[in-house]
Scaffold this active site. Structure first.
Site, PDB file in Angstrom:
ATOM      1  N   SER A 135       0.845  -1.199   0.000  1.00 34.98           N
ATOM      2  CA  SER A 135       0.000   0.000   0.000  1.00 34.98           C
ATOM      3  C   SER A 135       0.877   1.245   0.000  1.00 34.98           C
ATOM      4  CB  SER A 135      -0.896   0.012   1.235  1.00 34.98           C
ATOM      5  OG  SER A 135      -1.403   1.321   1.406  1.00 34.98           O
ATOM      6  N   HIS A 143      -1.319  -1.303  -4.274  1.00 31.58           N
ATOM      7  CA  HIS A 143      -2.571  -1.036  -3.552  1.00 31.58           C
ATOM      8  C   HIS A 143      -2.665   0.468  -3.284  1.00 31.58           C
ATOM      9  CE1 HIS A 143      -5.938  -2.210  -0.895  1.00 31.58           C
ATOM     10  NE2 HIS A 143      -5.524  -1.208  -0.114  1.00 31.58           N
ATOM     11  N   ASP A 178      -4.935   3.600  -1.784  1.00 24.32           N
ATOM     12  CA  ASP A 178      -6.020   3.891  -0.843  1.00 24.32           C
ATOM     13  C   ASP A 178      -6.597   5.281  -1.061  1.00 24.32           C
ATOM     14  OD1 ASP A 178      -6.077   1.503   0.918  1.00 24.32           O
ATOM     15  OD2 ASP A 178      -3.981   2.055   1.266  1.00 24.32           O
ATOM     16  N   MET A 210      -9.288   8.001  -0.008  1.00 30.79           N
ATOM     17  CA  MET A 210     -10.142   8.340   1.152  1.00 30.79           C
ATOM     18  C   MET A 210     -10.747   9.728   0.967  1.00 30.79           C
ATOM     19  SD  MET A 210      -7.811   6.972   4.283  1.00 30.79           S
ATOM     20  CE  MET A 210      -6.796   5.488   4.136  1.00 30.79           C
ATOM     21  N   HIS A 264      -8.477   0.911  -3.794  1.00 26.16           N
ATOM     22  CA  HIS A 264      -9.366   0.680  -2.648  1.00 26.16           C
ATOM     23  C   HIS A 264     -10.076   1.986  -2.324  1.00 26.16           C
ATOM     24  CE1 HIS A 264      -9.517  -0.445   1.946  1.00 26.16           C
ATOM     25  NE2 HIS A 264     -10.715  -0.313   1.419  1.00 26.16           N
ATOM     26  N   MET A 275     -12.290   4.206  -0.251  1.00 26.61           N
ATOM     27  CA  MET A 275     -12.931   4.417   1.049  1.00 26.61           C
ATOM     28  C   MET A 275     -13.680   5.731   0.934  1.00 26.61           C
ATOM     29  SD  MET A 275      -9.752   3.010   3.264  1.00 26.61           S
ATOM     30  CE  MET A 275      -8.739   3.011   1.797  1.00 26.61           C
ATOM     31  N   MET A 308     -11.080  -6.164   5.828  1.00 26.91           N
ATOM     32  CA  MET A 308     -10.323  -5.147   6.574  1.00 26.91           C
ATOM     33  C   MET A 308      -9.940  -5.709   7.944  1.00 26.91           C
ATOM     34  SD  MET A 308      -9.996  -2.607   4.545  1.00 26.91           S
ATOM     35  CE  MET A 308      -9.038  -1.689   5.741  1.00 26.91           C
ATOM     36  N   ASP A 365      -6.333  -6.556   4.488  1.00 27.13           N
ATOM     37  CA  ASP A 365      -5.819  -5.179   4.479  1.00 27.13           C
ATOM     38  C   ASP A 365      -5.794  -4.578   5.883  1.00 27.13           C
ATOM     39  OD1 ASP A 365      -5.023  -2.660   3.797  1.00 27.13           O
ATOM     40  OD2 ASP A 365      -6.822  -2.145   2.655  1.00 27.13           O
TER      41      ASP A 365
HETATM   42  C1  DX5 Z   1      -6.206   1.458   5.708  1.00 28.62           C
HETATM   43  C2  DX5 Z   1      -5.812   1.130   4.296  1.00 28.62           C
HETATM   44  C3  DX5 Z   1      -4.674   0.204   4.179  1.00 28.62           C
HETATM   45  C4  DX5 Z   1      -3.403   0.704   4.809  1.00 28.62           C
HETATM   46  C5  DX5 Z   1      -2.708  -0.477   5.381  1.00 28.62           C
HETATM   47  O1  DX5 Z   1      -7.402   2.131   5.720  1.00 28.62           O
HETATM   48  O2  DX5 Z   1      -6.904   0.541   3.589  1.00 28.62           O
HETATM   49  O3  DX5 Z   1      -4.452  -0.219   2.840  1.00 28.62           O
HETATM   50  O4  DX5 Z   1      -2.531   1.358   3.921  1.00 28.62           O
HETATM   51  O5  DX5 Z   1      -1.616  -0.027   6.067  1.00 28.62           O
HETATM   52  P1  DX5 Z   1      -0.878  -0.907   7.141  1.00 28.62           P
HETATM   53  O6  DX5 Z   1      -0.311  -2.099   6.410  1.00 28.62           O
HETATM   54  O7  DX5 Z   1       0.177   0.026   7.645  1.00 28.62           O
HETATM   55  O8  DX5 Z   1      -1.877  -1.302   8.168  1.00 28.62           O
HETATM   56 ZN    ZN Z   2      -6.440  -0.388   1.603  1.00 24.22          ZN
END
Ligand code: DX5
Ligand code: ZN
Length: 217
Positions: A8, A33, A35, A37, A66, A68, A137, A175
């Site tokens: 990620s 990956h 993220d 948000m 991903h 969110m 998650m 994740d």
């Molecule tokens: C959290 C994200 C993850 C995050 C994971 O909301 O969806 O993808 O980057 O990070 P680590 O591996 O540090 O928990």
């Molecule tokens: Zn993620």
């Protein structure tokens, strides 16, 4: 099939994303990956289409995006145009999940559904055949570097049973808080894809850390 590693970039240096891409390109990472948000679905804001477009120019590895965000169906086409290969929406953010999955497929992407830690696996049963990747998650979404929630193993085992029962090819992605400490146990209960952010990017040698995650048997 050998499991996949999806680092990620949330924990990468955002001022040096090209460098992070080059490191991942040379590493044993399978997917990138990413993220996204929106500050609504989760209490944090990261990046959107322009950054994904820029990353796409620096890799040929699949982009695992991903989302969110609230009402992700508004942006399916835009994420396709930015270069997403796998598009994951949250179960909790979709009122018409079946339709959203069809739209993702119609755009030519693989479909992903992510489940918050409190959301039951059973809720996916009616649409499981339309999901290429279930993202379980193992932290509450929003931030990197949180600790792994132990109840995840139970959920993964249940999901694996369901996938096997229906004879599907759906992959299970984990994740949040994934490290070399818990990866083996996750693979044993049925995980196919391991996302890892801070454990990789905060390590002394990220390429070597990816290799270690990849080579777990
Ligand atoms: C959290 C994200 C993850 C995050 C994971 O909301 O969806 O993808 O980057 O990070 P680590 O591996 O540090 O928990
Ligand atoms: Zn993620």
């Amino acid at each position: 099939m050998k499991h996949l590693i999806a680092p990620s970039l949330l924990s990468a240096d955002f001022a040096n994303l090209q460098k992070a891409c080059e490191m991942l390109n040379k590493s044993q990472a399978d997917w990138f990956h990413l993220d996204v948000m929106d500050g609504m679905f989760v209490p944090n804001i990261t990046f959107g289409m322009p950054v994904i477009k820029a990353i796409k120019k620096h890799t040929t590895k699949p982009l695992d995006v991903h989302l969110m965000i609230e009402q992700p169906e508004r942006y399916i086409k835009a994420f396709k145009e930015s270069g997403a290969d796998i598009l994951t929406v949250h179960y909790e953010a979709c009122t018409h999940l079946h339709r959203t999955l069809q739209s993702i497929k119609n755009e030519g992407m693989l479909t992903g559904v992510a489940l918050n830690p409190h959301t039951s696996i059973e809720l996916l049963e009616p649409v499981l055949e339309h999901i290429d990747v279930v993202c379980v998650m193992s932290v509450n979404p929003g931030f990197g570097g949180q600790s792994f929630i132990e109840g995840t193993y139970r959920k993964v085992a249940k999901l694996k049973d369901l996938i096997t029962r229906y004879n599907l090819k759906t992959k299970i992605e984990i994740d949040g808080g994934v490290t070399t400490e818990n990866a083996k146990a996750l693979l044993e209960v049925g995980a196919d894809v391991l996302v890892s952010g801070s454990f990789i990017f905060k390590s002394k040698n990220p390429t070597q850390t990816i290799k270690e995650l990849k080579e777990i048997k």
